[in-house]
Structures are given as structure tokens and as C-alpha cells.
Motif scaffolding. Structure first.
Motif, PDB file in Angstrom:
ATOM      1  N   GLU B  45       4.141 -35.253 -25.544  1.00 37.32           N
ATOM      2  CA  GLU B  45       4.152 -34.685 -24.194  1.00 37.32           C
ATOM      3  C   GLU B  45       3.416 -35.632 -23.250  1.00 37.32           C
ATOM      4  O   GLU B  45       2.501 -36.351 -23.683  1.00 37.32           O
ATOM      5  N   GLU B  81      12.904 -39.238 -20.499  1.00 38.43           N
ATOM      6  CA  GLU B  81      13.578 -37.944 -20.654  1.00 38.43           C
ATOM      7  C   GLU B  81      15.072 -38.096 -20.969  1.00 38.43           C
ATOM      8  O   GLU B  81      15.689 -37.198 -21.522  1.00 38.43           O
ATOM      9  N   SER B  84      16.662 -37.468 -24.695  1.00 39.69           N
ATOM     10  CA  SER B  84      17.010 -36.218 -25.381  1.00 39.69           C
ATOM     11  C   SER B  84      18.512 -35.986 -25.322  1.00 39.69           C
ATOM     12  O   SER B  84      19.095 -35.430 -26.237  1.00 39.69           O
TER      13      SER B  84
END
Lengths: 375, 126
Positions: B45, B81, B84
């Protein structure tokens, strides 16, 4: 096993020339992929792919009592097979567990041709010989060195292979075979496979394997046919819900636990391990092999523990195979779970490197091809 | 095998590029080639603390799993990101669009220059 002891198939040079990444598998140096597992997988699903499966073992059972003997070592019923028929079955231990899974081809009334897993060939041959000791009318011959095996799999397999043979391929029904020729070389041409697609498996003399390999790729190249490695073979068979010996089945699992009840014919007469399987059939099995899809992220791989509740301390089962499905574009797998939990739709959890991730049990297979309607 | 001269490398096949006090981190062309098509990337994260040489994430291909190790220590300030939905960026453009994380450098790690890394790859693939 050290690399020096690894065997090579007659197609080794073809693999290296095509850029194959060679890995040890079943005692052989085999190509795991050429360009990409996903591309090779997709080629087989949409066009066709050519596999070298020469590492597979071939064992011939022959003699006037060959059928009785095959009936004894195998859990399926081969009595009604006609010449030219192939059947999937299990080679059985007295414990009702699997020595191997194999294809039985009926060559003549007195000869059955068994195709077994590469890593198990020597073990299977020794076991079959041991069972055959003292039996009259049965001869067991390890013919593994006499055959190279090529598998052309995919919807275009027939049209790619047909120009290379005088044998009418459309006349060979699924799970049937015939003696024929390819490029004028004698071959067993079987409409069998391990991908969930239509296709053919060719058994040819090792010295003709490279010529046939190159000719198939040349015939298929304009249609997008490419060589495919063991990586794609594994994702294809798993999508098709087919077991891999050493992963999903082994000497501790029975065919009934593995969802292979359709190859167990208790009414055919006695066979090795029948009493155990009959008891399991009556009382039910304690664990069952199921398919699952991951709901949370991550790939659950062979050996990862399975839980029926996310905070259980003790695992209830184990993942036997797991991969990313190129067709479904998500992680899939197979696992043993307690029978009472083996219901499609039920949630289960897998520990992936220490993190508990949610999955759902689904019906097998993950993928089945659309079959052409009979005219 | 592509090994850009302006990057630093680790023995575990990560690369890093300094942008001020931030390190952009990815895996090398050689690493992605060894791994095969990446189908799943698990990254920390934003805000997580990376320690130099410690595990920071996981990359999975159809056949294999590979751990990502942090070339430097510090706070993770950004993760890619796009991966994903498009993990294949790691294969298609490992030194560019396939970057993995950005770390605000608080601790230097042990890294190699391009020449030393090329030598390492040559030894491993021999």
C-alpha cells in the motif's frame, strides 16, 4: 536427478531451434514454452498447437490372456472395447489407489497398448511385470523407446494434418485410433488428447519424428499453428478439469476421491483394489477433488493449505493444482476438501504465502469446447 | 538483453532510477523473461515502509512466483495502479510503463551499476 541423466526426445533439436525453454520433466529435457504460455494456450483453443509428448511411456500387453490381464490391473471395463478404441483408466494398487492414469488402446483381440506418464514409465512397467509374473498367456513389453509421440491439438488439427496423410481423419471418431501413415511413415493416429480440444496424437518411429514435426508446423503455419510446450499443456488440461498424476492424483488417492467414478466399473468382475473402491462407493469417500476459482487475488498453487473457515487453525484440505486460466482470465485450481464441503458455490479459503484468501468451489470442468452438432 | 546504463540494479534483478529523493523501482528485462508473462502483481500500500533488501511484493506468472525486493528503504509513495488490470506491462516495458513502486529514499541499499549487472546476468544464464 542431475542434468546429465536427463533424456532427450528425438525432437530436442527442433525445440532448441524454435527457442524452447528446456526444463527437466519426468526424466526428460522438455520445452516448457517457446514464446509464451498464454499465446501457446490460446493457439490451441482457437487454432491448433503442436506438442512433443515423446516422453510419455508405451507399454504393450499381449497374448491370449491379454484382456483378462488388463481387466485385472485397470479399474475401467475394457471387455466391450472394439479394435481401434482408446479408453482412459487407472492402473490400480491393492489399496484402491492409483499407480498411474493411462490410456488403453485395443490393437487386436490379443494386444493392448498402454500409454502412461513419463515419470511413471519405469515404475509402471516394473509393477505390471510383477503382477504378470506367474500368469500364463501374457507378455508385457516396454515399447517406450520405439515411439515418438506428437500431439496436434485444437479446432484446426484435422485440416492441418489431413494433407500429410492418406488416412481419412474425419473417419476416426473421438477416442478411436487407426494404424495409418504420415508422410508415408507408419503411424498410430489417435483422436485423443489432454487439452479439452479436438485433436490427434501420433505415435511414430523416433527417426521420422522431426520430419513429421516440421511438416505439421509448415502445413499449419499459414493458419497460425505453433509449437506448444508443457506450460500450455498444464493450463489447458487444468481448464478441461483433467487430472495430472503427481499433482491431483497419486498413490494415496483413489479414483473415486478424484472424481473419476466414471472410469470405475465395479460390475465388470474382480480387479486389483476393487474391494476398497466398492466399500468407498457404498460408504462414501471422506474427501473429494473439487474445482475452485479465486475470489480474492492471488494464485493458489500445488500444496497450499485449504480451510473451510477463514479463521480455522487446521487445514481441511489441500490445493493439488493451481494456475492462472488464460481462457477465463482468472486464477483457478483443484483441491481436495472434505466430502460434505464439496458443493459448487461453497466458499473456501486458501493460505497463499501466509495470507488467507477466499475462493469458491465450482463445477468441473472450467472449460469445455463447443462440439459440432451431428449432421 | 537490454540493460539501460543510467539505472542501478540489485542481485535479485530489480532496477531503480533516482528522481530527486525518490527511487522508481521495477524488475529487469532479464527478470521478466525468466519469469514469463506476469499475470498477477501484488504491491504494498502507499504509505508502507520498505526496508532495503527486504521483500516488498510478489509477481506471479502462469508457472512461477517471484518476490520483489526493495533496492532501497523508505516510504512507498506511489504504486503502479495500471498493473492490476495490465500486469503484462511488466513484460512489455519493464524499464518504462511496467515500473512497480516509488520509494522515498531513507536508507540506501546495495546496488550494482549496469556493467556489473550485465556480468551477473551473463553468469546466471551461462
Amino acid at each position: 536427478m542431475s542434468e546429465a541423466e536427463l533424456k532427450r526426445t528425438p525432437l530436442y533439436d527442433e525445440h532448441v531451434a524454435a527457442g524452447g525453454k528446456m526444463v527437466p520433466f519426468g526424466g526428460f529435457e522438455m520445452p516448457v514454452q517457446y514464446t509464451s504460455i498464454i499465446q501457446e494456450h490460446t493457439a490451441v483453443r482457437t487454432r491448433a498447437g503442436l506438442f512433443d509428448v515423446s516422453h510419455m511411456g508405451e507399454i504393450l500387453i499381449q497374448g491370449p490372456r491379454a484382456l483378462d490381464f488388463v481387466q485385472k490391473i485397470s479399474c475401467n471395463d475394457h471387455a466391450k472395447m472394439t479394435v481401434g478404441r482408446a479408453q482412459y483408466t487407472g492402473l490400480m494398487y491393492p489399496e484402491g489407489t492409483l499407480v498411474d492414469d493411462m490410456l488403453v488402446h485395443k490393437m487386436t483381440d490379443d494386444a493392448y497398448f498402454l500409454v502412461v506418464n513419463a515419470a511413471n514409465t519405469d515404475k509402471d512397467f516394473a509393477y505390471i511385470q510383477e503382477v504378470a509374473a506367474g500368469e500364463d498367456g501374457v507378455e508385457v513389453i516396454n515399447q517406450s523407446a520405439e515411439y515418438a509421440q506428437l500431439a496436434l491439438q485444437g479446432p484446426l488439427a484435422l485440416e492441418v494434418l489431413q494433407p500429410l496423410t492418406g488416412t481419412d481423419l474425419a473417419g476416426i471418431r473421438y477416442y478411436h485410433f487407426t494404424w495409418g501413415e504420415v508422410l508415408g511413415h507408419k503411424a498410430i493416429i489417435a483422436r485423443t488428447g489432454y487439452t479439452g480440444e479436438d485433436g490427434f496424437e501420433l505415435y511414430v518411429a523416433p527417426e521420422h519424428a522431426a520430419e513429421i514435426w516440421r511438416a505439421i508446423l509448415k502445413s499449419g503455419a499459414p493458419k497460425g499453428v505453433i509449437p506448444a510446450g508443457l506450460g500450455a499443456r498444464d493450463t489447458l488440461r487444468l481448464e478441461a478439469g483433467m487430472c495430472l498424476y503427481g499433482n491431483d492424483i497419486d498413490r494415496t488417492t483413489t479414483p473415486l476421491e478424484a472424481g473419476l467414478g466414471w472410469i470405475v466399473k465395479l460390475d465388470k468382475g474382480d480387479f486389483i483394489g476393487r474391494d476398497v473402491l466398492e466399500r468407498q462407493a457404498q460408504e462414501g469417500v471422506e474427501r473429494k477433488l473439487v474445482g475452485f476459482e479465486m475470489i480474492d487475488r492471488g494464485i493458489a498453487r500445488h500444496g497450499f493449505p485449504v480451510f473451510l473457515h477463514p479463521d480455522d487453525g487446521e487445514p481441511a484440505g489441500v490445493v493439488t493444482s493451481g494456475t492462472h486460466s488464460p481462457t477465463l482470465r482468472k486464477p483457478i485450481g483443484m483441491a481436495y476438501v472434505p466430502s460434505e464441503a464439496a458443493e459448487p458455490g461453497r466458499e473456501m479459503w486458501v493460505s497463499i504465502r501466509g495470507q488467507v484468501r477466499k475462493a469458491a468451489i465450482v463445477a468441473l470442468p472450467f472449460y469445455s469446447r463447443k462440439r459440432k452438432k451431428k449432421a | 538483453m537490454s540493460v539501460p546504463k543510467d539505472l542501478r540494479y540489485t542481485k535479485t534483478h530489480e532496477w531503480m532510477r533516482r528522481e530527486g529523493d525518490v527511487a522508481v523501482v521495477g524488475i529487469t528485462h532479464y527478470a521478466q523473461d525468466q519469469l514469463g508473462e506476469v499475470v498477477y502483481v501484488e504491491l504494498p500500500e502507499v504509505g508502507a515502509q520498505a526496508a532495503a533488501g527486504e521483500e516488498l511484493g510478489t509477481l506471479e506468472s502462469v508457472k512461477a512466483v517471484s518476490e520483489l525486493y526493495a533496492p532501497v528503504g523508505g516510504e512507498v509513495v506511489e504504486v503502479n495502479e495500471h498493473l492490476s488490470d495490465a500486469p503484462n506491462l511488466v513484460n512489455d516495458d519493464p524499464f518504462g510503463e511496467g515500473w512497480l513502486v516509488k520509494i522515498k529514499i531513507a536508507e540506501e541499499g546495495e546496488t550494482l551499476d549496469a556493467a556489473a549487472y550485465e556480468k551477473l546476468v551473463a553468469e546466471e544464464s551461462a
